[in-house]
Design an enzyme around this catalytic site. Structure first.
Site, PDB file in Angstrom:
ATOM      1  N   ALA A 101       0.837  -1.206   0.000  1.00 46.18           N
ATOM      2  CA  ALA A 101       0.000   0.000   0.000  1.00 46.18           C
ATOM      3  C   ALA A 101       0.868   1.251   0.000  1.00 46.18           C
ATOM      4  O   ALA A 101       0.611   2.194  -0.750  1.00 46.18           O
ATOM      5  CB  ALA A 101      -0.935   0.002   1.212  1.00 46.18           C
ATOM      6  N   TYR A 102       1.888   1.250   0.826  1.00 46.96           N
ATOM      7  CA  TYR A 102       2.797   2.396   0.911  1.00 46.96           C
ATOM      8  C   TYR A 102       3.509   2.614  -0.421  1.00 46.96           C
ATOM      9  O   TYR A 102       3.511   3.724  -0.961  1.00 46.96           O
ATOM     10  CB  TYR A 102       3.808   2.164   2.040  1.00 46.96           C
ATOM     11  CG  TYR A 102       4.792   3.286   2.230  1.00 46.96           C
ATOM     12  CD1 TYR A 102       4.399   4.478   2.823  1.00 46.96           C
ATOM     13  CD2 TYR A 102       6.119   3.150   1.837  1.00 46.96           C
ATOM     14  CE1 TYR A 102       5.306   5.517   3.015  1.00 46.96           C
ATOM     15  CE2 TYR A 102       7.028   4.173   2.031  1.00 46.96           C
ATOM     16  CZ  TYR A 102       6.617   5.350   2.618  1.00 46.96           C
ATOM     17  OH  TYR A 102       7.510   6.372   2.808  1.00 46.96           O
ATOM     18  N   ALA A 103       4.106   1.548  -0.974  1.00 52.36           N
ATOM     19  CA  ALA A 103       4.830   1.666  -2.239  1.00 52.36           C
ATOM     20  C   ALA A 103       3.900   2.108  -3.373  1.00 52.36           C
ATOM     21  O   ALA A 103       4.278   2.944  -4.194  1.00 52.36           O
ATOM     22  CB  ALA A 103       5.511   0.339  -2.592  1.00 52.36           C
TER      23      ALA A 103
END
Length: 153
Positions: A101-103
């Site tokens: 999700a972050y990437a």
């Protein structure tokens, strides 16, 4: 010379960004440099991260910075000057396990600001992205089942 003014903004709440932008422009008249440096991340396997949490990460790391940038941009374009900086992450270039999700949110931000850079050249507005490697950030261990506590802010 202007006295400092503290303006609180939750970058993940895109609904309040227009009001905050108006407050800033009413007080200062313009923004010369906008540095987008807020971020939120979560660590976990793709199958264990809810879609709701994926959306929260995307709101903070993608929609927040672009909403703020779009709110400030007309002022910069009308003055034909300004600088916009995105402090992003190396994970906006390289995906890492347990940080999907972050990437994904950081990849999306890089794509947006790369396109913006090309579009703003004619207005003499500089757009930069900074992608530092791993940094230490505040985090505490969540109680079991408390996904909100697993977010790094």
């Amino acid at each position: 010379t202007y006295a400092p003014k503290l303006i609180l903004l939750d970058i993940s709440d895109v609904n309040c960004i227009q009001d905050v932008t108006k407050e800033i422009l009413n007080f200062y008249g313009c923004v010369d440099i906008l540095i987008n440096n807020a971020s939120m991340k979560v660590k976990g396997a793709v199958q264990s991260i809810s879609l709701e949490l994926d959306k929260k990460i995307m709101d903070a790391n993608y929609f927040g910075p672009i909403t703020l940038t779009k709110a400030i941009l007309p002022n910069m374009i009308s003055r034909r000057t300004g600088q916009i900086v995105l402090i992003n992450s190396i994970q906006g270039k390289i995906g890492m396990p347990f940080r999907a999700a972050y990437a994904a949110s950081k990849h999306a931000a890089v794509g947006f600001f790369d396109c913006l850079r090309a579009e703003m050249e004619e207005f003499d507005i500089s757009v930069s992205t900074v992608n530092p490697t791993f940094i230490c950030s505040y985090h505490h261990q969540p109680a079991p089942g408390n996904w909100e506590a697993s977010i790094w802010k």
